[in-house]
Design an enzyme around this catalytic site. Structure first.
Site, PDB file in Angstrom:
ATOM      1  N   HIS A   1      54.896  45.288  23.577  1.00  0.00           N
ATOM      2  CA  HIS A   1      53.939  44.440  24.311  1.00  0.00           C
ATOM      3  C   HIS A   1      53.174  45.174  25.396  1.00  0.00           C
ATOM      4  O   HIS A   1      52.426  44.540  26.142  1.00  0.00           O
ATOM      5  CB  HIS A   1      54.671  43.274  24.982  1.00  0.00           C
ATOM      6  CG  HIS A   1      55.233  42.283  24.032  1.00  0.00           C
ATOM      7  ND1 HIS A   1      54.541  41.162  23.622  1.00  0.00           N
ATOM      8  CD2 HIS A   1      56.419  42.238  23.405  1.00  0.00           C
ATOM      9  CE1 HIS A   1      55.299  40.469  22.794  1.00  0.00           C
ATOM     10  NE2 HIS A   1      56.445  41.098  22.649  1.00  0.00           N
TER      11      HIS A   1
ATOM     12  N   LYS B   1      47.119  33.958  36.165  1.00  0.00           N
ATOM     13  CA  LYS B   1      48.020  34.821  35.412  1.00  0.00           C
ATOM     14  C   LYS B   1      48.870  35.552  36.435  1.00  0.00           C
ATOM     15  O   LYS B   1      48.614  35.450  37.640  1.00  0.00           O
ATOM     16  CB  LYS B   1      47.245  35.802  34.526  1.00  0.00           C
ATOM     17  CG  LYS B   1      46.119  36.544  35.262  1.00  0.00           C
ATOM     18  CD  LYS B   1      45.306  37.434  34.329  1.00  0.00           C
ATOM     19  CE  LYS B   1      44.262  36.723  33.515  1.00  0.00           C
ATOM     20  NZ  LYS B   1      44.240  37.024  32.109  1.00  0.00           N
ATOM     21  N   ARG B   2      49.896  36.305  36.005  1.00  0.00           N
ATOM     22  CA  ARG B   2      50.672  37.082  36.955  1.00  0.00           C
ATOM     23  C   ARG B   2      49.734  37.983  37.770  1.00  0.00           C
ATOM     24  O   ARG B   2      48.737  38.478  37.250  1.00  0.00           O
ATOM     25  CB  ARG B   2      51.709  37.931  36.218  1.00  0.00           C
ATOM     26  CG  ARG B   2      52.854  37.119  35.659  1.00  0.00           C
ATOM     27  CD  ARG B   2      53.619  36.402  36.746  1.00  0.00           C
ATOM     28  NE  ARG B   2      54.372  37.344  37.536  1.00  0.00           N
ATOM     29  CZ  ARG B   2      55.693  37.451  37.535  1.00  0.00           C
ATOM     30  NH1 ARG B   2      56.433  36.632  36.809  1.00  0.00           N
ATOM     31  NH2 ARG B   2      56.319  38.333  38.300  1.00  0.00           N
TER      32      ARG B   2
ATOM     33  N   LYS C   1      45.599  43.797  36.157  1.00  0.00           N
ATOM     34  CA  LYS C   1      44.834  42.593  35.793  1.00  0.00           C
ATOM     35  C   LYS C   1      43.634  42.388  36.733  1.00  0.00           C
ATOM     36  O   LYS C   1      42.769  41.563  36.501  1.00  0.00           O
ATOM     37  CB  LYS C   1      45.726  41.355  35.815  1.00  0.00           C
ATOM     38  CG  LYS C   1      46.782  41.334  34.694  1.00  0.00           C
ATOM     39  CD  LYS C   1      47.645  40.079  34.784  1.00  0.00           C
ATOM     40  CE  LYS C   1      48.750  40.006  33.752  1.00  0.00           C
ATOM     41  NZ  LYS C   1      48.304  39.507  32.428  1.00  0.00           N
TER      42      LYS C   1
ATOM     43  N   THR D   1      47.055  36.093  26.251  1.00  0.00           N
ATOM     44  CA  THR D   1      47.074  34.888  25.420  1.00  0.00           C
ATOM     45  C   THR D   1      46.358  33.749  26.130  1.00  0.00           C
ATOM     46  O   THR D   1      45.860  32.830  25.485  1.00  0.00           O
ATOM     47  CB  THR D   1      48.522  34.453  25.102  1.00  0.00           C
ATOM     48  OG1 THR D   1      49.285  34.460  26.315  1.00  0.00           O
ATOM     49  CG2 THR D   1      49.156  35.368  24.085  1.00  0.00           C
TER      50      THR D   1
ATOM     51  N   LYS E   1      43.587  30.520  25.110  1.00  0.00           N
ATOM     52  CA  LYS E   1      43.755  29.115  25.504  1.00  0.00           C
ATOM     53  C   LYS E   1      42.496  28.577  26.183  1.00  0.00           C
ATOM     54  O   LYS E   1      42.068  27.447  25.944  1.00  0.00           O
ATOM     55  CB  LYS E   1      44.971  28.977  26.428  1.00  0.00           C
ATOM     56  CG  LYS E   1      46.263  29.321  25.711  1.00  0.00           C
ATOM     57  CD  LYS E   1      47.473  29.450  26.622  1.00  0.00           C
ATOM     58  CE  LYS E   1      48.606  30.079  25.795  1.00  0.00           C
ATOM     59  NZ  LYS E   1      49.816  30.362  26.568  1.00  0.00           N
TER      60      LYS E   1
HETATM   61  O1  CGF Z   1      52.905  40.380  26.788  1.00  0.00           O
HETATM   62  C1  CGF Z   1      52.637  41.050  28.006  1.00  0.00           C
HETATM   63  C2  CGF Z   1      52.754  40.086  29.188  1.00  0.00           C
HETATM   64  N1  CGF Z   1      52.633  40.699  30.464  1.00  0.00           N
HETATM   65  O2  CGF Z   1      53.967  39.400  29.189  1.00  0.00           O
HETATM   66  N2  CGF Z   1      53.623  42.057  28.170  1.00  0.00           N
HETATM   67  N3  CGF Z   1      54.549  42.512  28.455  1.00  0.00           N
HETATM   68  N4  CGF Z   1      55.425  43.149  28.673  1.00  0.00           N
HETATM   69  C3  CGF Z   1      51.289  41.723  27.958  1.00  0.00           C
HETATM   70  O3  CGF Z   1      50.993  42.386  29.148  1.00  0.00           O
HETATM   71  C4  CGF Z   1      50.203  40.760  27.548  1.00  0.00           C
HETATM   72  O4  CGF Z   1      48.987  41.435  27.383  1.00  0.00           O
HETATM   73  C5  CGF Z   1      50.577  40.068  26.245  1.00  0.00           C
HETATM   74  O5  CGF Z   1      49.638  39.056  25.953  1.00  0.00           O
HETATM   75  C6  CGF Z   1      51.946  39.438  26.334  1.00  0.00           C
HETATM   76  C7  CGF Z   1      52.399  38.869  25.005  1.00  0.00           C
HETATM   77  O6  CGF Z   1      52.296  39.811  23.984  1.00  0.00           O
HETATM   78  N1  PLP Z   2      51.861  32.401  32.705  1.00  0.00           N
HETATM   79  C1  PLP Z   2      51.746  31.162  32.231  1.00  0.00           C
HETATM   80  C2  PLP Z   2      52.390  30.036  32.964  1.00  0.00           C
HETATM   81  C3  PLP Z   2      51.003  30.925  31.078  1.00  0.00           C
HETATM   82  O1  PLP Z   2      50.894  29.670  30.605  1.00  0.00           O
HETATM   83  C4  PLP Z   2      50.390  32.022  30.421  1.00  0.00           C
HETATM   84  C5  PLP Z   2      49.606  31.826  29.218  1.00  0.00           C
HETATM   85  O2  PLP Z   2      49.098  30.782  28.958  1.00  0.00           O
HETATM   86  C6  PLP Z   2      50.549  33.301  30.941  1.00  0.00           C
HETATM   87  C7  PLP Z   2      51.283  33.457  32.093  1.00  0.00           C
HETATM   88  C8  PLP Z   2      49.894  34.514  30.308  1.00  0.00           C
HETATM   89  O3  PLP Z   2      48.600  34.673  30.770  1.00  0.00           O
HETATM   90  P1  PLP Z   2      47.730  35.966  30.449  1.00  0.00           P
HETATM   91  O4  PLP Z   2      47.620  36.049  28.973  1.00  0.00           O
HETATM   92  O5  PLP Z   2      46.422  35.669  31.097  1.00  0.00           O
HETATM   93  O6  PLP Z   2      48.434  37.123  31.068  1.00  0.00           O
END
Ligand code: CGF
Ligand code: PLP
Length: 834
Positions: free
Chosen positions: A374, A567-568, A573, A678, A682
């Site tokens: 990932h 997002k985090r 990012k 992801t 959405k």
């Molecule tokens: O996995 C991530 C997310 N931070 O959780 N990775 N890790 N480790 C990636 O950074 C995202 O780009 C990805 O969408 C997600 C799920 O594959």
């Molecule tokens: N955190 C939460 C609560 C989410 O619902 C999502 C995705 O919908 C994410 C993190 C991941 O976001 P991103 O793909 O923008 O890193």
């Protein structure tokens, strides 16, 4: 199934199969029954919390019948199962999802109304199940929904953390972490006190030679901790299939507490064993994309992996098949490297406990596992120190050394005398101390390795795993672009949009086959359709505006452009670039006359997301966002032209409200750093447009929806290395607009400048690793294009409709089918409607 029920019980069993509510009245009866008996309360004092509990129990009863049938069906079919091992499952709320997937939300709504409750208020009572950090955990949750909805025989395995991701509070502009104790009353889990596994740690290994001259290794001593199973039913959408998510909880093996110590007055130590054991599953590590190498984390990993494998092997053994058939019956997917110890554990079971030859065992192991990567970020790639391994898992370390030896021998045969190649691919890093590289172990132990978006899958093949492509050949490496479940992220989060779409596609079938969204493109010029489309977005924005008012006290105008980045919080990012852009906008507005200002497009810049508690820079970013908000939101010159909001405690249920309300969302990572993303999918699925870099799944989203429907900017991944090199060795100047932003911060416009100097000097003095300055101009210019495009509301609506219509590819159903065909070699199980 029926025939398998013993005769004396069959009659009662059959009667029970038709129990559970069928209509509104039946639902109400069940709710009242649960309030009065299960909860032991009276309807006189049934508050919303009790109504939630009883309603959940009524649905749970239904689910559990289907869950039983599904498990029996899968057992009788005796076909291959997939096991998804993930240390994170970011599930969010269960009730709304269960009602919709079962197809009884209307019944519940009417029933609750008759009992005096609004269904929305009841749903709101539920605490999010937040057993994950962000994208990776939420992806696992979407996959569970798709696996059940598509009728695959599949189990999820995870840890039942007592504390999920912390709750975030913002106090005086700073993040404060509060523990998230979510298990007070959780109707969605079933403790299985009869399903327990003893897990061993520490100890030592003895070796002896048996009569046939074979070496037998025995792992002895150390301590034992009990793993107790908790099962969570996962309902499929519009199918009776209800799969299982099994979460393990840790418990002392030696019973409650030590009475001897207690009686002799040693009160503290009398519970120490118990507490130490329970610590293992106590808390989720709150780091996203960062590996910290803590012993307790390795303990968590082994505890969970060993319990899960014991369970999987036990189930396989019941079928009495030969071991060589194991990979025909079992596929195990490693979600990131966190469960990689499973590779070693299965080899240990087969060789040490079942007596198989090494080669035969290793063939079984490698044909069973698949590994999903990932991230390419070096700080996220897991490594464990060899001394730590030696102490905690002595037998596993030996096996890792053996696996590595045989692997390196095979590499040497292919690349004779290439010492450097051997050092690069070795599972053991020859550092001080030596380290075990978990990604290398995962690759060597799996038959397929996949990335999560096209660019990312290409990058892993050309950068971090390049040597492995030479060793194993390119076919071992593949791509499965991430997806999202349209059930939660469209139907549940945006019911009006879902309804409008179904009124045009003719049914709700698009929720099972998302490519049917294409049909709505025929209506993109239909006046009434467009009007309703715009009204739905506006209503979602009004709802978010109310939430903003309630939680921050700030009034925002729902007619302004809602620009969202949730997002985090992470430097890669680039929330810092966003807030610098906001400051640039503020300075520009301040420099204009009141007349000129009026021509500006009003905006609300909305941020949300958690920073890992130890991530100093991320916390500084949160502080700056709040500090800018405090100034801008109270500036009379600015009024509605610009508002800056930080939404506290971003989680799945907040995402369900925020995402449908966005006009524009920001996915602006430095090119090559965001594996997929992801939330980008959405937002687009909910009719919002994107401003983004050419990174992760943004690239495939652009390909699907068309370049005219996305605002791309910034440097490309292929150029990033050269630019970084130039920062260090060439001439480097900060973008002039960004210089002005820094000057404003340093002047104290947003409070004490020293609080923000880390962010400034990262760009100005420390090489600007994330290319904030290099991309700033292009970012600002593209934001101006956004303003212009938004002023043409009709044009904007067309872009929005076209985008949604073309998002069919991004369903997690497509994604799961690709895993099933290309990696797991498994087919759905036919389900007759019962
Ligand atoms: O996995 C991530 C997310 N931070 O959780 N990775 N890790 N480790 C990636 O950074 C995202 O780009 C990805 O969408 C997600 C799920 O594959
Ligand atoms: N955190 C939460 C609560 C989410 O619902 C999502 C995705 O919908 C994410 C993190 C991941 O976001 P991103 O793909 O923008 O890193």
């Amino acid at each position: 199934v029926e025939a398998s029920i013993p005769e004396p019980q069959r009659k009662a069993w059959l009667a029970h199969q038709t129990s559970g509510f069928k209509d509104k009245d039946g639902f109400e009866t069940e709710v009242v029954r649960h309030v009065e008996t299960t909860l032991a309360r009276s309807m006189y004092n049934c508050d919303e919390q009790a109504a939630y509990s009883a309603c959940s129990l009524a649905f749970r009863d239904r689910l559990i019948l289907e869950w039983n049938r599904t498990q029996q069906r899968q057992t009788f079919a005796d076909s291959k199962r997939v096991y998804y091992l993930s240390l994170e499952f970011l599930m969010g709320r269960a009730l709304d999802n269960a009602m919709l997937n079962i197809g009884q939300k209307d019944v519940a709504k009417a029933g609750l109304a008759e009992l005096g409750f609004r269904i929305e208020d009841v749903i709101e009572q539920e605490h999010d199940a937040a057993l994950g950090n962000g994208g990776l955990g939420r992806l696992a949750a979407c996959f569970l929904d798709s696996l059940a909805s598509l009728n695959y025989s599949a189990w999820g395995y995870g840890l039942r953390y007592r504390y999920g991701i912390f709750k975030q509070e913002i106090i005086d502009g700073y993040q404060v972490e509060v523990p998230d104790y979510w298990l007070d009353f959780n109707p969605w889990e079933f403790p299985r006190h009869d399903v327990t596994v003893d897990i061993q740690f520490y100890g030592h290994v003895t070796k002896r030679t048996d009569d046939n001259g074979k070496t037998i290794a025995t792992w002895e001593g150390g301590e034992i901790v009990k793993a107790v199973a908790y099962d969570v039913p996962i309902p499929g959408y519009a199918t009776p299939s209800t799969n299982n998510l099994r979460l393990w909880s840790s418990k002392a093996a030696s019973g409650e507490f030590d009475f001897q110590k207690f009686n002799s007055g040693d009160y503290e130590n009398s519970v120490a064993d118990q507490q130490r054991a329970e610590t293992i599953s106590a808390v989720l590590y709150p780091n996203d994309n960062l590996d910290r190498g803590k012993e307790l984390r390795l303990k968590q990993q082994y505890f969970w992996v060993a319990a899960s494998l014991y369970d999987i092997v036990r189930r396989f053994k019941k079928s009495r098949r030969a071991w060589k058939e194991f990979p025909d019956q079992v596929a195990i997917q490693l979600n990131d490297t966190h469960p990689t110890l499973a590779v070693v554990e299965l080899q240990r079971i087969l060789v040490d406990l079942e007596g198989l030859d090494w080669e035969e065992a290793w063939n079984i192991v490698t044909n069973t596992f698949g590994y999903t990567n990932h991230t390419v970020l070096p700080e996220a790639l897991e490594k464990w120190s060899v001394p730590l391994f030696q102490h905690l898992l002595p037998r596993h370390l030996q096996l890792i050394y053996d696996i590595n030896l045989f692997f390196l021998q095979s590499v040497e045969r292919k690349f004779p005398k290439d010492r450097e190649m051997l050092a690069r691919v070795s599972i053991i890093e020859e550092s001080q101390p030596k380290m075990v590289r978990m990604a290398h172990l995962a690759i060597v132990g799996s038959h397929k390795v996949n990335g999560v978006a096209e660019l990312h899958s290409d990058l892993i093949k050309t950068t971090i795993f390049k040597d492995f492509v030479e060793v194993f050949g390119p076919d071992k490496f593949t791509n499965v672009t991430n997806g999202i479940t349209p059930r939660r992220w469209l139907h549940q989060a945006n019911p009006r949009l879902s309804e409008l779409i179904s009124s045009k596609t003719g049914s709700q079938n698009f929720l099972k086959d998302l490519t049917e969204l294409a049909k709505i493109e025929h209506y993109k010029d239909d006046k009434a359709f467009r009007k309703e489309w715009a009204e739905i977005k506006y209503a979602n924005k009004v709802r978010l505006a109310k939430h903003i008012k309630k939680t921050t006290g700030v009034d925002v105008n729902p007619s302004a452009l809602f620009d969202v980045q949730v997002k985090r919080i992470h430097e890669y990012k680039r929330q810092q670039m966003n807030i610098f852009g906001v400051i640039h906008r503020y300075l520009t507005l301040k420099s204009l006359s009141p007349e000129e200002r009026k021509k500006f497009q009003p905006r609300v810049s909305i941020f949300g997301g958690k920073a890992a508690p130890g991530y100093w820079m991320a916390k500084q970013i949160i502080h700056l966002i709040n500090a800018v908000g405090a100034v801008v939101n109270n500036d009379k010159d600015i009024g509605d032209l610009l508002k800056v909001i930080f939404l506290e405690d971003y989680n799945v249920s907040k995402a369900e409200m925020i995402i449908p309300a966005s006009d524009l969302s920001e996915h602006i990572s430095t090119a090559g750093t965001e594996a997929s993303g992801t939330s980008n999918m959405k937002f687009v699925l909910n009719g919002g447009l994107i401003i983004g870099t050419c990174d992760g799944a943004n690239i495939e989203i652009t390909r699907e929806i068309g370049e005219q429907n996305i605002f791309l900017f910034g440097n490309l991944a292929e150029d990033v290395e050269d630019i970084r090199h130039n920062h260090t060795y060439g001439s480097y100047t900060v973008d002039p607009d960004l210089v002005k932003v820094f000057e404003a911060i340093e002047k104290g416009t947003f409070g004490e400048p020293n609080d923000f100097m880390g962010m400034i000097s990262a760009v100005r003095d420390h090489g600007d690793f994330y290319l904030v300055s290099d991309d700033f101009h292009s970012y600002i210019e593209t934001q101006e294009l956004v303003d212009k495009a938004y002023r043409d509301q009709e044009g904007w609506i067309t872009k929005s409709i076209e985008s949604v219509a073309r998002m069919g590819f991004f369903s997690s159903d497509r994604c799961i089918n690709e895993y099933a065909e290309g990696i797991w070699n498994i087919e759905p199980l036919a389900v007759k409607d019962q």
